[in-house]
Design a protein around this motif. Structure first.
Motif, mmCIF file in Angstrom:
data_model
loop_
_atom_site.group_PDB
_atom_site.id
_atom_site.type_symbol
_atom_site.label_atom_id
_atom_site.label_comp_id
_atom_site.label_asym_id
_atom_site.label_seq_id
_atom_site.Cartn_x
_atom_site.Cartn_y
_atom_site.Cartn_z
ATOM 1 N N SER A 68 0.832 -1.203 0.000
ATOM 2 C CA SER A 68 0.000 0.000 0.000
ATOM 3 C C SER A 68 0.867 1.254 0.000
ATOM 4 O O SER A 68 0.641 2.186 -0.786
ATOM 5 N N LEU A 69 1.862 1.272 0.868
ATOM 6 C CA LEU A 69 2.743 2.431 0.953
ATOM 7 C C LEU A 69 3.530 2.614 -0.343
ATOM 8 O O LEU A 69 3.612 3.728 -0.885
ATOM 9 N N THR A 182 7.556 12.334 4.952
ATOM 10 C CA THR A 182 7.155 11.667 6.194
ATOM 11 C C THR A 182 7.097 10.158 5.985
ATOM 12 O O THR A 182 7.582 9.373 6.809
ATOM 13 N N GLY A 183 6.510 9.747 4.856
ATOM 14 C CA GLY A 183 6.433 8.319 4.554
ATOM 15 C C GLY A 183 7.791 7.689 4.343
ATOM 16 O O GLY A 183 8.059 6.579 4.837
ATOM 17 N N TYR A 184 8.659 8.397 3.640
ATOM 18 C CA TYR A 184 9.996 7.857 3.392
ATOM 19 C C TYR A 184 10.762 7.675 4.700
ATOM 20 O O TYR A 184 11.455 6.673 4.897
ATOM 21 N N PHE A 185 10.650 8.648 5.600
ATOM 22 C CA PHE A 185 11.360 8.532 6.874
ATOM 23 C C PHE A 185 10.829 7.343 7.685
ATOM 24 O O PHE A 185 11.603 6.570 8.255
ATOM 25 N N THR A 186 9.514 7.215 7.715
ATOM 26 C CA THR A 186 8.911 6.107 8.468
ATOM 27 C C THR A 186 9.356 4.765 7.915
ATOM 28 O O THR A 186 9.716 3.848 8.663
ATOM 29 N N TRP A 187 9.344 4.660 6.600
ATOM 30 C CA TRP A 187 9.720 3.401 5.965
ATOM 31 C C TRP A 187 11.196 3.096 6.185
ATOM 32 O O TRP A 187 11.581 1.952 6.438
ATOM 33 N N ALA A 188 12.034 4.126 6.086
ATOM 34 C CA ALA A 188 13.468 3.928 6.331
ATOM 35 C C ALA A 188 13.697 3.434 7.750
ATOM 36 O O ALA A 188 14.539 2.559 7.998
ATOM 37 N N ALA A 247 -4.627 15.726 3.516
ATOM 38 C CA ALA A 247 -3.280 15.141 3.530
ATOM 39 C C ALA A 247 -3.127 14.171 4.691
ATOM 40 O O ALA A 247 -2.623 13.046 4.524
ATOM 41 N N MET A 248 -3.562 14.572 5.867
ATOM 42 C CA MET A 248 -3.475 13.673 7.011
ATOM 43 C C MET A 248 -4.436 12.502 6.846
ATOM 44 O O MET A 248 -4.187 11.401 7.344
ATOM 45 N N GLY A 249 -5.542 12.735 6.124
ATOM 46 C CA GLY A 249 -6.476 11.643 5.844
ATOM 47 C C GLY A 249 -5.856 10.546 5.007
ATOM 48 O O GLY A 249 -6.216 9.368 5.146
ATOM 49 N N VAL A 250 -4.934 10.915 4.129
ATOM 50 C CA VAL A 250 -4.221 9.906 3.332
ATOM 51 C C VAL A 250 -3.535 8.907 4.254
ATOM 52 O O VAL A 250 -3.575 7.693 4.041
ATOM 53 N N VAL A 251 -2.918 9.432 5.315
ATOM 54 C CA VAL A 251 -2.163 8.601 6.253
ATOM 55 C C VAL A 251 -3.095 7.809 7.158
ATOM 56 O O VAL A 251 -2.947 6.596 7.317
ATOM 57 N N THR A 252 -4.069 8.482 7.751
ATOM 58 C CA THR A 252 -4.939 7.807 8.723
ATOM 59 C C THR A 252 -5.787 6.719 8.078
ATOM 60 O O THR A 252 -6.104 5.716 8.722
ATOM 61 N N GLU A 274 3.163 13.807 14.307
ATOM 62 C CA GLU A 274 4.055 14.756 14.977
ATOM 63 C C GLU A 274 5.239 15.110 14.086
ATOM 64 O O GLU A 274 5.641 16.280 13.996
ATOM 65 N N TYR A 275 5.791 14.106 13.423
ATOM 66 C CA TYR A 275 6.923 14.334 12.515
ATOM 67 C C TYR A 275 6.508 15.282 11.385
ATOM 68 O O TYR A 275 7.202 16.266 11.083
ATOM 69 N N ALA A 276 5.356 14.980 10.763
ATOM 70 C CA ALA A 276 4.885 15.778 9.633
ATOM 71 C C ALA A 276 4.614 17.221 10.046
ATOM 72 O O ALA A 276 5.017 18.170 9.362
#
Length: 324
Positions: A68-69, A182-188, A247-252, A274-276
């Protein structure tokens, strides 16, 4: 008296490289362009052999979250590759050759990111139709099929400073700065802590280097317009407020798949948010600091580039030591 020449698209009577002083290599767009020239990489050179093994060994939920990511990233990179063209034309219409040169590199890099993700999917054996991973996320579809193209293609009819800001906030500060980075950092962080997906880890690192330069240009572009017209700060703030919720809805929405359960890889939604928001707030602060500034000084001000490098250093400090 020296004749005043124009390099604006459709009204060219001269050439920027022929005028006295030529190109200003100290300007931020030219520095970003030169830095990009020195950092070429080829997606075809990355080995995804171990990634295929890691995908095969994941649980069903881990595989779904990973796909998904990655699908959101790949579709997003394709979107911005296509949708950036009007910004290039807007810079040509304004006679900003350095920005135009940098944006041609920008488009190339987004296309390279698209290729990297597609090669990863092919290498790990995920070649079926992947639309189901994004079409069930209404917030994602709102951002990438409506807000992003609408704001950028508005520049084709009206490349005004107001529309440039709306396009830059949508593209650089929401799509890239809030969602992608934000997604790249989380995945890394996940991949590094678990010692998985080494090929994807390399892709994320290389893309991050490109994206830092992209973000610096987006902040710079908003800063130069706000410095020239203080009322345009309200346009920056207004557009941010319009897009932060979807934008935050994409994540949640991704987390809703695991409601009542532990999310795959124990990813923490609050930590992501918080990061974003930290990065959004500090980039907005950098733009607001241009209010009342000398417009001429903005062009050579390296602070947007330095801010992104500071973010990078902070991220490196937060990443766990890779599993051997």
């Amino acid at each position: 008296m020296t004749e005043k020449r124009s390099i604006e698209h459709g009204r060219r009577t001269g050439f920027a490289t022929l005028q006295r002083g030529g190109l200003n290599f100290d300007s931020l767009p030219m520095r970003l362009f030169s830095k990009g020239n020195a950092r070429h990489w080829n997606p075809a050179d990355i080995d995804f052999t171990q990634d295929a093994r890691d995908i095969a060994e994941m649980t069903e939920h881990e595989r779904w979250w990973t796909c998904s990511l990655a699908t959101q990233f790949m579709a997003g990179e394709e979107s911005v590759t296509q949708d950036l063209q009007p910004f290039v034309a807007a810079m040509a219409a304004e006679g900003r050759i350095a920005d135009e040169m940098y944006l041609t590199q920008f488009v190339f890099e987004e296309a390279r990111h698209t290729e990297a993700f597609r090669r990863w999917f092919d290498a790990v054996g995920l070649t079926e139709d992947l639309h189901s991973y994004i079409e069930t996320n209404p917030h994602y579809m709102e951002i990438f099929t409506r807000q992003l193209p609408d704001s950028l293609y508005a520049l084709a009819a009206d490349p005004s400073p107001r529309n440039q800001i709306r396009a830059s906030v949508t593209y650089n500060h929401i799509v890239e700065g809030t969602l992608a980075l934000t997604g790249y950092f989380t995945w890394a962080k996940v991949c590094s802590s678990r010692g998985i997906l080494p090929g994807m880890q390399q892709v994320i690192k290389l893309i991050g280097d490109d994206e830092r330069r992209h973000m610096a240009w987006g902040t710079f572009t908003c800063r130069r317009h706000v410095a020239a017209d203080d009322s345009l700060w309200d346009v920056v703030d207004e557009r941010m407020q319009e897009l932060l919720v979807p934008a935050m809805g994409v994540v949640t929405h991704t987390f809703e798949e695991f409601e009542g359960e532990e999310p795959p890889f124990s990813v923490d939604l609050d930590e992501l948010a918080e990061y974003a928001m930290d990065k959004v707030g500090r980039r907005l602060g950098a733009i607001e600091s241009a209010r009342g500034a000398d417009v001429r000084s903005i062009d050579v001000d390296a602070s947007p580039e330095q801010l992104e490098e500071r973010f990078h250093a902070e991220d490196l400090a937060l990443l766990p030591v890779p599993v051997a």
